[in-house]
Design a protein around this motif. Structure first.
Motif, mmCIF file in Angstrom:
data_model
loop_
_atom_site.group_PDB
_atom_site.id
_atom_site.type_symbol
_atom_site.label_atom_id
_atom_site.label_comp_id
_atom_site.label_asym_id
_atom_site.label_seq_id
_atom_site.Cartn_x
_atom_site.Cartn_y
_atom_site.Cartn_z
ATOM 1 N N VAL A 108 0.858 -1.194 0.000
ATOM 2 C CA VAL A 108 0.000 0.000 0.000
ATOM 3 C C VAL A 108 0.895 1.246 0.000
ATOM 4 O O VAL A 108 1.822 1.352 0.788
ATOM 5 C CB VAL A 108 -0.920 0.017 1.239
ATOM 6 C CG1 VAL A 108 -1.717 1.320 1.300
ATOM 7 C CG2 VAL A 108 -1.865 -1.154 1.216
ATOM 8 N N GLU A 112 -2.896 5.424 -0.299
ATOM 9 C CA GLU A 112 -3.810 5.152 -1.404
ATOM 10 C C GLU A 112 -4.967 4.322 -0.832
ATOM 11 O O GLU A 112 -4.769 3.532 0.101
ATOM 12 C CB GLU A 112 -3.099 4.388 -2.535
ATOM 13 C CG GLU A 112 -2.605 3.010 -2.139
ATOM 14 C CD GLU A 112 -2.086 2.187 -3.313
ATOM 15 O OE1 GLU A 112 -2.627 2.265 -4.397
ATOM 16 O OE2 GLU A 112 -1.110 1.447 -3.105
ATOM 17 N N ILE A 124 -7.601 1.392 -0.774
ATOM 18 C CA ILE A 124 -7.728 0.037 -1.344
ATOM 19 C C ILE A 124 -9.166 -0.434 -1.099
ATOM 20 O O ILE A 124 -9.580 -0.594 0.053
ATOM 21 C CB ILE A 124 -6.706 -0.942 -0.701
ATOM 22 C CG1 ILE A 124 -5.298 -0.324 -0.659
ATOM 23 C CG2 ILE A 124 -6.688 -2.299 -1.394
ATOM 24 C CD1 ILE A 124 -4.674 -0.061 -2.019
ATOM 25 N N ASP A 134 -7.305 -5.040 -3.637
ATOM 26 C CA ASP A 134 -7.692 -3.918 -4.510
ATOM 27 C C ASP A 134 -8.849 -4.302 -5.428
ATOM 28 O O ASP A 134 -9.430 -5.391 -5.282
ATOM 29 C CB ASP A 134 -6.461 -3.370 -5.261
ATOM 30 C CG ASP A 134 -6.002 -4.273 -6.394
ATOM 31 O OD1 ASP A 134 -6.639 -5.319 -6.638
ATOM 32 O OD2 ASP A 134 -4.996 -3.943 -7.050
ATOM 33 N N LYS A 186 -2.360 -6.200 -1.264
ATOM 34 C CA LYS A 186 -1.559 -5.016 -0.944
ATOM 35 C C LYS A 186 -1.231 -5.101 0.543
ATOM 36 O O LYS A 186 -2.139 -5.077 1.394
ATOM 37 C CB LYS A 186 -2.366 -3.736 -1.188
ATOM 38 C CG LYS A 186 -2.778 -3.546 -2.630
ATOM 39 C CD LYS A 186 -1.810 -2.636 -3.338
ATOM 40 C CE LYS A 186 -2.305 -2.281 -4.715
ATOM 41 N NZ LYS A 186 -1.386 -1.386 -5.396
#
Ligand SMILES: Nc1ncnc2c1ncn2[C@@H]1O[C@H](COP(=O)(O)OP(=O)(O)OP(=O)(O)O)[C@@H](O)[C@H]1O
Length: 402
Positions: A133, A150, A152, A210, A216
């Motif tokens: 991640v 980010e 997910i 994801d 991730k």
């Protein structure tokens, strides 16, 4: 008289506007002062020091203004909560440019850990791996430091495994791919980054999925980077019960092999679909999944404890190979466990052989439809594909005799 009244009215109005303006200026100054205080307390100066050292790619780490994150999360609205962990609460947010992010409001960091926290922020912002991640930046001018990742979208592996969707069960092929992706990310962190990074809290809740259900690895809150020859001894044992390396628990010395152990537990979770600690298993069976699995392997009862999905879809030989790999990750003596590189290699090889089988099966289906003859020998050659484990993974796959 009327003129006097208008004059007093205007005077009062100007006075009020003046007072309001003074209040605004005072409030802004106080907020600026507070921001500076928090920035310093949260290690901002240390971060600036790191950034100006020239060793860091400054573009990769963004310092977010508190106002932007406040707006992005709708003032940390409870409805935006994605989850709560030991180190803070995670909120879903939308930045001004429309990008969706996950904002983690950390708990207070004591001064002793400040340097490590900042080094980690810098280190993680430099990592660019498709199965890790991405840390986009941070905000240190708030009372509690904020980390921006980010977003997910498909939850955690834990939710997917233990809260299964009847219409979309976790297929064997997907389990194998997720395992290989996590192993690859850990191998990268252990060896490819400029300094080895140990995750220290590998578990299925820290593996996010994801939009394409790719793994991730998240939550490096307890991770530490170490120089290669440095032994890492801590007084406080960190990690999660059920995944914790027993050797680390005894010695307080964390090594790359402690991550390997925790990964082994995740592999067993993928194989059995069972939780790492469960009170539905009797004490004799083993409340800890690792013990339960090892006992089943030793009494040749592996296939009795596997997830039905795995038994149904997995090639028997591949399943045995993954189980044998998990068993070697769970060895009590860390030195006898494989490295993440070896684990990745084995999983990749099994994955490849599975792909070949799927390809062959698809071809078989096509040939069946077209009425073409099928060379049976090639299928059997593939299923006994040369998937030998590295020498350290010397355990022979067990044959089911229960
Ligand atoms: N980048 C992200 N995108 C989407 N959801 C996330 C993201 N990071 C975390 N989450 C969600 O927030 C939850 C809490 O995350 P967090 O890392 O704080 O805690 P944890 O891993 O569950 O527990 P602990 O920190 O105690 O090990 C996660 O389980 C996940 O559901």
């Amino acid at each position: 008289m009327a003129g006097l009244g208008v004059g007093v009215g205007f005077g009062a109005l100007f006075l009020l506007i003046g007072l309001w303006w003074l209040y605004r200026v005072f409030k802004r100054k106080r907020s600026e002062k507070l921001k500076k205080k928090y920035f310093k307390r949260n290690g901002g100066l240390l971060l600036q020091e790191q950034l100006s050292s020239g060793e860091v790619n400054v573009e990769k780490i963004k310092m977010f203004p508190s106002k932007e994150l406040d707006k992005a999360t709708d003032h940390y609205n409870v409805n935006r909560t994605l989850g709560q962990g030991g180190q803070g609460t995670v909120y879903k947010g939308m930045l001004a440019d429309g990008k969706i992010v996950a904002v983690k409001k950390s708990k207070v960091i004591d001064e002793g850990n400040l340097r490590l926290f900042i080094i980690e922020v810098v280190l993680l912002s430099q990592i660019n791996h498709r199965n890790v991640v991405k840390l986009l930046g941070c905000c240190l001018e708030t009372e509690l430091p904020l980390l921006v990742y980010e977003f997910i979208p498909n939850g955690t592996l834990f939710q997917f495994l233990h809260d299964p969707n009847e219409e979309f069960p976790l297929a064997w092929e997907m389990r194998l791919r997720i395992a290989a992706e996590v192993a690859g990310a850990l191998f990268y962190l252990h060896s490819a980054a400029s300094l080895p990074i140990f995750h220290r809290d590998i578990k299925s809740t820290n593996i996010l999925l994801d939009e394409k259900y790719r793994a991730k690895v998240a939550d490096f809150g307890t991770s530490r980077s170490v120089s290669i020859d440095q032994t890492h001894v801590t007084t406080l044992v960190q990690g999660t019960f059920g995944y914790l390396d027993p050797e680390y628990f005894q010695s307080s010395q964390f090594t790359d092999k402690s991550d390997v152990y925790s990964f082994g537990v995740v592999l067993v979770e993928l194989l059995t679909g069972q939780k790492p600690i469960s009170f539905t298993r009797s004490e004799e069976q083993g409340r800890s999944l690792a013990t339960y699995f090892i006992m089943a392997m030793e009494s040749n009862c592996l296939f009795d404890i596997l997830d039905p999905q795995v038994v149904k879809q997995g090639e028997r030989e591949d399943v045995l190979m993954v189980a044998s790999l998990a068993r070697s990750c769970l060895r009590l003596n860390g030195k006898e466990r494989p490295t993440m590189k070896e684990v990745t290699m084995v999983l990749e090889r099994i994955k490849k052989s599975e792909n070949l089988i799927v390809q062959q099966e698809n071809e078989y289906d096509r040939n069946e439809v077209m009425g073409a003859p099928w060379d049976v020998t090639s299928a059997s050659t593939i299923s006994s594909f040369d998937i030998c484990a590295p020498s350290s993974l010397d355990e022979k796959p067990l044959l089911h005799t229960c």
